[in-house]
Motif scaffolding. Structure first.
Motif, short mmCIF file in Angstrom:
data_model
loop_
_atom_site.label_atom_id
_atom_site.label_comp_id
_atom_site.label_asym_id
_atom_site.label_seq_id
_atom_site.Cartn_x
_atom_site.Cartn_y
_atom_site.Cartn_z
N ILE A 1 0.82 -1.21 0.00
CA ILE A 1 0.00 0.00 0.00
C ILE A 1 0.86 1.27 0.00
N GLU A 2 2.13 1.14 0.46
CA GLU A 2 3.03 2.29 0.44
C GLU A 2 3.95 2.29 -0.76
N ASP A 3 3.58 1.55 -1.79
CA ASP A 3 4.32 1.66 -3.05
C ASP A 3 4.15 3.09 -3.56
N ARG A 4 5.25 3.72 -3.96
CA ARG A 4 5.21 5.14 -4.35
C ARG A 4 4.46 5.38 -5.66
N GLY A 5 4.33 4.35 -6.47
CA GLY A 5 3.49 4.48 -7.66
C GLY A 5 2.04 4.66 -7.27
N TYR A 6 1.61 3.94 -6.25
CA TYR A 6 0.23 4.01 -5.77
C TYR A 6 -0.04 5.33 -5.04
N GLN A 7 0.91 5.76 -4.21
CA GLN A 7 0.65 6.92 -3.38
C GLN A 7 1.00 8.26 -4.04
N PHE A 8 1.98 8.26 -4.93
CA PHE A 8 2.43 9.52 -5.53
C PHE A 8 2.38 9.53 -7.06
N GLY A 9 2.10 8.40 -7.69
CA GLY A 9 2.29 8.31 -9.13
C GLY A 9 3.77 8.42 -9.47
N ASP A 10 4.61 7.97 -8.54
CA ASP A 10 6.06 8.14 -8.66
C ASP A 10 6.63 6.97 -9.46
N GLY A 11 6.53 7.07 -10.75
CA GLY A 11 7.02 6.00 -11.61
C GLY A 11 6.81 6.35 -13.07
N VAL A 12 7.21 5.43 -13.92
CA VAL A 12 7.11 5.62 -15.37
C VAL A 12 6.55 4.36 -16.01
N TYR A 13 6.17 4.46 -17.28
CA TYR A 13 5.59 3.30 -17.94
C TYR A 13 5.85 3.34 -19.44
N GLU A 14 5.57 2.24 -20.09
CA GLU A 14 5.62 2.13 -21.55
C GLU A 14 4.54 1.17 -22.01
N VAL A 15 4.10 1.35 -23.24
CA VAL A 15 3.19 0.42 -23.90
C VAL A 15 3.85 -0.02 -25.20
N VAL A 16 4.03 -1.32 -25.36
CA VAL A 16 4.69 -1.88 -26.54
C VAL A 16 3.67 -2.68 -27.33
N LYS A 17 3.59 -2.45 -28.62
CA LYS A 17 2.63 -3.17 -29.47
C LYS A 17 3.25 -4.48 -29.94
N VAL A 18 2.38 -5.47 -30.11
CA VAL A 18 2.79 -6.80 -30.57
C VAL A 18 2.00 -7.14 -31.82
N TYR A 19 2.71 -7.49 -32.89
CA TYR A 19 2.08 -7.93 -34.13
C TYR A 19 2.64 -9.30 -34.49
N ASN A 20 1.74 -10.21 -34.80
CA ASN A 20 2.17 -11.55 -35.23
C ASN A 20 3.12 -12.19 -34.22
N GLY A 21 2.88 -11.92 -32.93
CA GLY A 21 3.69 -12.50 -31.87
C GLY A 21 5.03 -11.84 -31.68
N ALA A 22 5.32 -10.75 -32.41
CA ALA A 22 6.61 -10.07 -32.32
C ALA A 22 6.45 -8.68 -31.74
N LEU A 23 7.39 -8.26 -30.90
CA LEU A 23 7.37 -6.93 -30.32
C LEU A 23 7.81 -5.91 -31.37
N PHE A 24 7.03 -4.82 -31.48
CA PHE A 24 7.32 -3.77 -32.46
C PHE A 24 7.98 -2.59 -31.78
N THR A 25 9.14 -2.19 -32.26
CA THR A 25 9.93 -1.07 -31.74
C THR A 25 10.18 -1.18 -30.23
N ALA A 26 10.39 -2.41 -29.75
CA ALA A 26 10.61 -2.62 -28.32
C ALA A 26 11.88 -1.93 -27.84
N LYS A 27 12.93 -1.97 -28.64
CA LYS A 27 14.19 -1.34 -28.24
C LYS A 27 14.00 0.15 -28.00
#
Length: 283
Positions: A20-46
């Motif tokens: 419950i004291e994870d800083r992402g939960y309490q402060f939004g203190d974090g970052v994220y990414e969304v990676v698309k997958v086509y045909n089972g392969a990661l697109f522009t993952a690097k």
């Protein structure tokens, strides 16, 4: 059984424990990414993982894991979940510590989570185009960081939804910045205009690769701010994002964009981006 990423493990969802004291939960203190997958392969993952590391650096968060190893874990997650067409959501928080606004000790472990989701390409919307709604850009001044602090984006998207629009066109004192979850472009006299990659926008991965292939194909791209008045006189308008790809905007509030039909430059951009997907993911 669907697996989830938790730090350096692939586990069942019930095994994941977030304090419950994870800083992402309490402060939004974090970052994220969304990676698309086509045909089972990661697109522009690097590119996505590189930006993840850059976002962590910008908020003073240590990167204790190897990005290439994280890439491998994401590929394993996609393979074991049998995902063919969809997305990966990946999140890193500054970890768990007694609530205080200043950073916890440097040796506090970050918390990494991720999951997959089936998501087909939005083909019908890309074919006919969508409506957008203009609203003020009330977000903070570090939009270049892909942080968990998305309340301004959420409010803008909800405002667009209330007006039966697919996306919000954000502006600061009449200067268009981007969408609530996308980058924005207008076309005038066969020239593509988009806001430069400053602190006022997120330099989208789709934005980066699309602009590169457009220039390679001989299209004229100008990274320059434009106004709402200029947008209203545009020949074409479109948005890009990881999940929306190249999405035409054919109506803004009550006004059609030009004729209200998807224009030739937008169609060319869609074709170039689809070709890139096919080359990268063997679709």
């Amino acid at each position: 059984m669907t697996l989830y990423l938790w730090n350096d493990q692939l586990v069942d969802k019930n095994q994941i424990k977030i304090d419950i004291e994870d800083r992402g939960y309490q402060f939004g203190d974090g970052v994220y990414e969304v990676v698309k997958v086509y045909n089972g392969a990661l697109f522009t993952a690097k590119e996505h993982l590189t930006r993840l590391g850059q976002s962590m650096q910008k908020i003073g968060m240590e990167t204790p894991f190897d990005l290439s190893n994280l890439h491998r874990l994401l590929e394993e997650l996609v393979e074991k979940n049998g995902l063919q067409d969809g997305m990966i959501y990946l999140q890193v928080t500054r970890g768990t510590h007694a609530r205080q606004h200043w950073f916890p000790p440097a040796d506090t472990p970050v918390v990494v989570t991720g999951y997959t989701k089936e998501m087909p390409r939005p083909a019908s919307l890309m074919e006919k185009g969508v409506k957008a709604h203009i609203t003020d850009d009330i977000r903070w001044l570090r939009c270049d960081i892909k942080s968990l602090n998305l309340l301004g984006n959420v409010l803008a998207k909800q405002e667009a939804t209330k007006h039966d629009a697919f996306e919000a066109v954000l502006h600061r004192d009449g200067t268009v910045t981007e969408g609530s979850s996308s980058n924005l472009y207008m076309v005038k006299n066969d020239v593509i205009y988009t806001h430069p990659a400053t602190n006022l926008i997120l330099n989208g991965i789709t934005r980066q690769v699309l602009l590169a292939v457009c220039r390679k194909a001989g299209l004229t791209v100008v990274e320059k701010p434009f106004t709402l008045d200029e947008l209203r006189l545009a020949d074409e308008c479109f948005l890009t994002s990881t999940t929306s790809e190249v999405m035409p905007i054919v109506q803004i509030d009550n006004d059609l964009v030009s004729s209200g039909e998807v224009g030739p430059i937008t169609r060319k951009c869609q074709s170039l981006f689809t070709s890139l997907i096919e080359q990268s993911c063997l679709v």
